[in-house]
Motif scaffolding. Structure first.
Motif, PDB file in Angstrom:
ATOM      1  N   TRP A 130       0.826  -1.203   0.000  1.00 51.03           N
ATOM      2  CA  TRP A 130       0.000   0.000   0.000  1.00 51.03           C
ATOM      3  C   TRP A 130       0.862   1.255   0.000  1.00 51.03           C
ATOM      4  O   TRP A 130       0.545   2.232  -0.657  1.00 51.03           O
ATOM      5  CB  TRP A 130      -0.890   0.010   1.244  1.00 51.03           C
ATOM      6  N   MET A 131       1.945   1.229   0.764  1.00 45.89           N
ATOM      7  CA  MET A 131       2.750   2.435   0.954  1.00 45.89           C
ATOM      8  C   MET A 131       4.217   2.085   1.102  1.00 45.89           C
ATOM      9  O   MET A 131       4.579   1.121   1.776  1.00 45.89           O
ATOM     10  CB  MET A 131       2.268   3.177   2.207  1.00 45.89           C
ATOM     11  N   SER A 132       5.057   2.867   0.433  1.00 47.76           N
ATOM     12  CA  SER A 132       6.504   2.818   0.655  1.00 47.76           C
ATOM     13  C   SER A 132       6.927   4.207   1.122  1.00 47.76           C
ATOM     14  O   SER A 132       6.661   5.199   0.447  1.00 47.76           O
ATOM     15  CB  SER A 132       7.240   2.444  -0.633  1.00 47.76           C
ATOM     16  N   SER A 133       7.549   4.259   2.284  1.00 48.11           N
ATOM     17  CA  SER A 133       7.916   5.547   2.882  1.00 48.11           C
ATOM     18  C   SER A 133       9.371   5.549   3.305  1.00 48.11           C
ATOM     19  O   SER A 133       9.929   4.509   3.688  1.00 48.11           O
ATOM     20  CB  SER A 133       7.049   5.841   4.113  1.00 48.11           C
ATOM     21  N   GLU A 134       9.955   6.728   3.219  1.00 52.08           N
ATOM     22  CA  GLU A 134      11.273   6.964   3.807  1.00 52.08           C
ATOM     23  C   GLU A 134      11.109   8.084   4.825  1.00 52.08           C
ATOM     24  O   GLU A 134      10.753   9.207   4.473  1.00 52.08           O
ATOM     25  CB  GLU A 134      12.301   7.332   2.739  1.00 52.08           C
ATOM     26  N   VAL A 135      11.343   7.739   6.079  1.00 54.17           N
ATOM     27  CA  VAL A 135      11.141   8.677   7.179  1.00 54.17           C
ATOM     28  C   VAL A 135      12.510   9.059   7.740  1.00 54.17           C
ATOM     29  O   VAL A 135      13.313   8.184   8.095  1.00 54.17           O
ATOM     30  CB  VAL A 135      10.266   8.060   8.281  1.00 54.17           C
ATOM     31  N   HIS A 136      12.782  10.357   7.811  1.00 55.30           N
ATOM     32  CA  HIS A 136      14.103  10.851   8.212  1.00 55.30           C
ATOM     33  C   HIS A 136      14.072  11.397   9.637  1.00 55.30           C
ATOM     34  O   HIS A 136      13.153  12.143  10.009  1.00 55.30           O
ATOM     35  CB  HIS A 136      14.577  11.941   7.251  1.00 55.30           C
ATOM     36  N   PHE A 137      15.083  11.027  10.406  1.00 55.50           N
ATOM     37  CA  PHE A 137      15.225  11.485  11.788  1.00 55.50           C
ATOM     38  C   PHE A 137      16.630  12.030  11.989  1.00 55.50           C
ATOM     39  O   PHE A 137      17.593  11.557  11.357  1.00 55.50           O
ATOM     40  CB  PHE A 137      14.983  10.340  12.778  1.00 55.50           C
ATOM     41  N   SER A 138      16.741  12.996  12.853  1.00 54.70           N
ATOM     42  CA  SER A 138      18.061  13.520  13.210  1.00 54.70           C
ATOM     43  C   SER A 138      18.515  12.858  14.507  1.00 54.70           C
ATOM     44  O   SER A 138      17.764  12.798  15.487  1.00 54.70           O
ATOM     45  CB  SER A 138      18.012  15.044  13.390  1.00 54.70           C
ATOM     46  N   GLY A 139      19.750  12.347  14.504  1.00 54.83           N
ATOM     47  CA  GLY A 139      20.312  11.706  15.684  1.00 54.83           C
ATOM     48  C   GLY A 139      21.333  12.597  16.361  1.00 54.83           C
ATOM     49  O   GLY A 139      21.525  13.758  15.995  1.00 54.83           O
ATOM     50  N   THR A 140      22.001  12.038  17.343  1.00 55.16           N
ATOM     51  CA  THR A 140      23.011  12.800  18.084  1.00 55.16           C
ATOM     52  C   THR A 140      24.213  13.124  17.216  1.00 55.16           C
ATOM     53  O   THR A 140      24.699  14.258  17.187  1.00 55.16           O
ATOM     54  CB  THR A 140      23.471  11.990  19.311  1.00 55.16           C
ATOM     55  N   ASN A 141      24.674  12.127  16.473  1.00 52.71           N
ATOM     56  CA  ASN A 141      25.877  12.320  15.656  1.00 52.71           C
ATOM     57  C   ASN A 141      25.606  12.304  14.161  1.00 52.71           C
ATOM     58  O   ASN A 141      26.397  12.824  13.382  1.00 52.71           O
ATOM     59  CB  ASN A 141      26.913  11.241  15.989  1.00 52.71           C
ATOM     60  N   THR A 142      24.495  11.692  13.752  1.00 54.43           N
ATOM     61  CA  THR A 142      24.213  11.554  12.327  1.00 54.43           C
ATOM     62  C   THR A 142      22.717  11.425  12.112  1.00 54.43           C
ATOM     63  O   THR A 142      21.955  11.218  13.067  1.00 54.43           O
ATOM     64  CB  THR A 142      24.936  10.316  11.747  1.00 54.43           C
ATOM     65  N   GLY A 193       1.260  -2.636   4.394  1.00 50.10           N
ATOM     66  CA  GLY A 193      -0.136  -2.645   3.981  1.00 50.10           C
ATOM     67  C   GLY A 193      -1.027  -2.394   5.178  1.00 50.10           C
ATOM     68  O   GLY A 193      -0.669  -1.641   6.075  1.00 50.10           O
ATOM     69  N   LEU A 194      -2.155  -3.081   5.218  1.00 47.72           N
ATOM     70  CA  LEU A 194      -3.079  -2.874   6.322  1.00 47.72           C
ATOM     71  C   LEU A 194      -2.788  -3.779   7.515  1.00 47.72           C
ATOM     72  O   LEU A 194      -3.207  -3.484   8.638  1.00 47.72           O
ATOM     73  CB  LEU A 194      -4.520  -3.116   5.853  1.00 47.72           C
ATOM     74  N   PHE A 195      -2.068  -4.876   7.260  1.00 51.75           N
ATOM     75  CA  PHE A 195      -1.839  -5.843   8.324  1.00 51.75           C
ATOM     76  C   PHE A 195      -0.371  -5.954   8.741  1.00 51.75           C
ATOM     77  O   PHE A 195      -0.072  -6.071   9.925  1.00 51.75           O
ATOM     78  CB  PHE A 195      -2.350  -7.229   7.889  1.00 51.75           C
ATOM     79  N   SER A 196       0.542  -5.925   7.788  1.00 46.85           N
ATOM     80  CA  SER A 196       1.954  -6.121   8.119  1.00 46.85           C
ATOM     81  C   SER A 196       2.842  -5.330   7.170  1.00 46.85           C
ATOM     82  O   SER A 196       2.366  -4.752   6.189  1.00 46.85           O
ATOM     83  CB  SER A 196       2.322  -7.609   8.058  1.00 46.85           C
ATOM     84  N   GLY A 197       4.137  -5.314   7.483  1.00 46.28           N
ATOM     85  CA  GLY A 197       5.087  -4.595   6.645  1.00 46.28           C
ATOM     86  C   GLY A 197       6.510  -4.905   7.046  1.00 46.28           C
ATOM     87  O   GLY A 197       6.767  -5.713   7.950  1.00 46.28           O
ATOM     88  N   THR A 198       7.440  -4.259   6.369  1.00 50.70           N
ATOM     89  CA  THR A 198       8.865  -4.402   6.679  1.00 50.70           C
ATOM     90  C   THR A 198       9.461  -3.014   6.864  1.00 50.70           C
ATOM     91  O   THR A 198       9.010  -2.041   6.247  1.00 50.70           O
ATOM     92  CB  THR A 198       9.620  -5.129   5.556  1.00 50.70           C
ATOM     93  N   CYS A 199      10.467  -2.930   7.733  1.00 53.18           N
ATOM     94  CA  CYS A 199      11.145  -1.656   7.953  1.00 53.18           C
ATOM     95  C   CYS A 199      12.653  -1.889   8.010  1.00 53.18           C
ATOM     96  O   CYS A 199      13.120  -2.905   8.549  1.00 53.18           O
ATOM     97  CB  CYS A 199      10.657  -0.973   9.224  1.00 53.18           C
ATOM     98  N   GLU A 200      13.392  -0.952   7.431  1.00 54.54           N
ATOM     99  CA  GLU A 200      14.857  -1.011   7.423  1.00 54.54           C
ATOM    100  C   GLU A 200      15.402   0.315   7.943  1.00 54.54           C
ATOM    101  O   GLU A 200      14.849   1.373   7.642  1.00 54.54           O
ATOM    102  CB  GLU A 200      15.384  -1.258   6.004  1.00 54.54           C
ATOM    103  N   GLN A 201      16.494   0.234   8.688  1.00 50.41           N
ATOM    104  CA  GLN A 201      17.107   1.436   9.247  1.00 50.41           C
ATOM    105  C   GLN A 201      18.454   1.673   8.580  1.00 50.41           C
ATOM    106  O   GLN A 201      19.280   0.764   8.478  1.00 50.41           O
ATOM    107  CB  GLN A 201      17.299   1.281  10.765  1.00 50.41           C
ATOM    108  N   PHE A 202      18.644   2.913   8.118  1.00 52.20           N
ATOM    109  CA  PHE A 202      19.892   3.304   7.472  1.00 52.20           C
ATOM    110  C   PHE A 202      20.491   4.477   8.245  1.00 52.20           C
ATOM    111  O   PHE A 202      19.786   5.416   8.602  1.00 52.20           O
ATOM    112  CB  PHE A 202      19.658   3.714   6.012  1.00 52.20           C
TER     113      PHE A 202
END
Length: 227
Positions: A33-45, A54-63
């Motif tokens: 249903w959706m592919s998203s890239e969500v950006h966060f600012s950390g302490t060093n990077t 989708g509506l029930f499950s998904g996968t997430c990766e951290q870069f």
């Protein structure tokens, strides 16, 4: 027994309704249903979380940083949501899709019944087909509206990203791409419209033929009628 024309028209509408039923099943079963890239600012990077869900499950990766992948996880959508409103919205979308599935199934049953027989009840004829196809299309349209509302209004992708990785800090931006599981709902609406159009042409042709059969008596000379 129904005429050959009626069998062909309602048989075609039945196949279209059946396709609509299958596509709704695909929409519910797939997680694109959706592919998203969500950006966060950390302490060093900076940290980017990539999600596909989708509506029930998904996968997430951290870069981290310029693309170093740290971890990949699978998740259940409702389990990862702490926002009650977002969770209710997802459940509402599922309910509307299930209702559209039932409407499509009933429409398939009505068209199949008319293709092989001549039901006496008016609602089992074209009226019933119009009703269930219209309801199916309306339910799908509502689901298509509610999902973007949840993405934008409830920050759904951000909530899911935080549910995957609790150490994330300040959210600085998001990019969203709607997947094929979302866009093929347009196909369902078009299939419902096509089914309604087919039955409308059959119903209109039957009505015109009935009027043609009544016209000779209406236009006959009075002396012939008296005779």
């Amino acid at each position: 027994m129904p005429s050959r024309k009626k069998t062909v028209m309602f048989g075609s509408a039945f196949l279209i309704c059946l396709c609509s039923f299958v596509v709704i099943c695909v929409v519910l079963a797939t997680q694109h249903w959706m592919s998203s890239e969500v950006h966060f600012s950390g302490t060093n990077t900076n940290v980017t979380v990539s999600l596909t869900y989708g509506l029930f499950s998904g996968t997430c990766e951290q870069f981290i940083g310029v693309g170093l992948q740290v971890s990949e996880e699978t998740f259940q959508v409702t389990d990862n949501l702490s926002n009650t409103e977002a969770k209710r919205m997802i459940i509402a979308i599922i309910v509307f899709l299930v209702l559209s599935l039932l409407s499509s199934l009933l429409s398939s049953g009505f068209t199949c019944t008319n293709a092989v027989s001549n039901p006496y009840e008016t609602f089992l004829g074209p009226t019933g087909v119009y009703t269930w196809n219209s309801l199916c299309g309306i339910f799908i349209l509502i689901a298509m509206i509610l999902f973007p509302v949840s993405i934008e209004g409830n920050s759904l992708s951000t909530e899911l990203a935080r549910g995957c990785f609790s150490s994330l800090q300040t959210h600085i931006g998001s990019e969203h791409v709607y997947g094929y599981s979302y866009w093929i709902m347009l196909l369902i609406i078009f299939l419902n419209i096509a089914s309604i159009i087919i039955i409308y042409f059959y119903d209109h042709a039957r009505y015109s033929k009935k009027k043609e059969q009544e016209r000779p008596i209406e236009n006959a000379p009075k002396d012939v009628i008296l005779f």
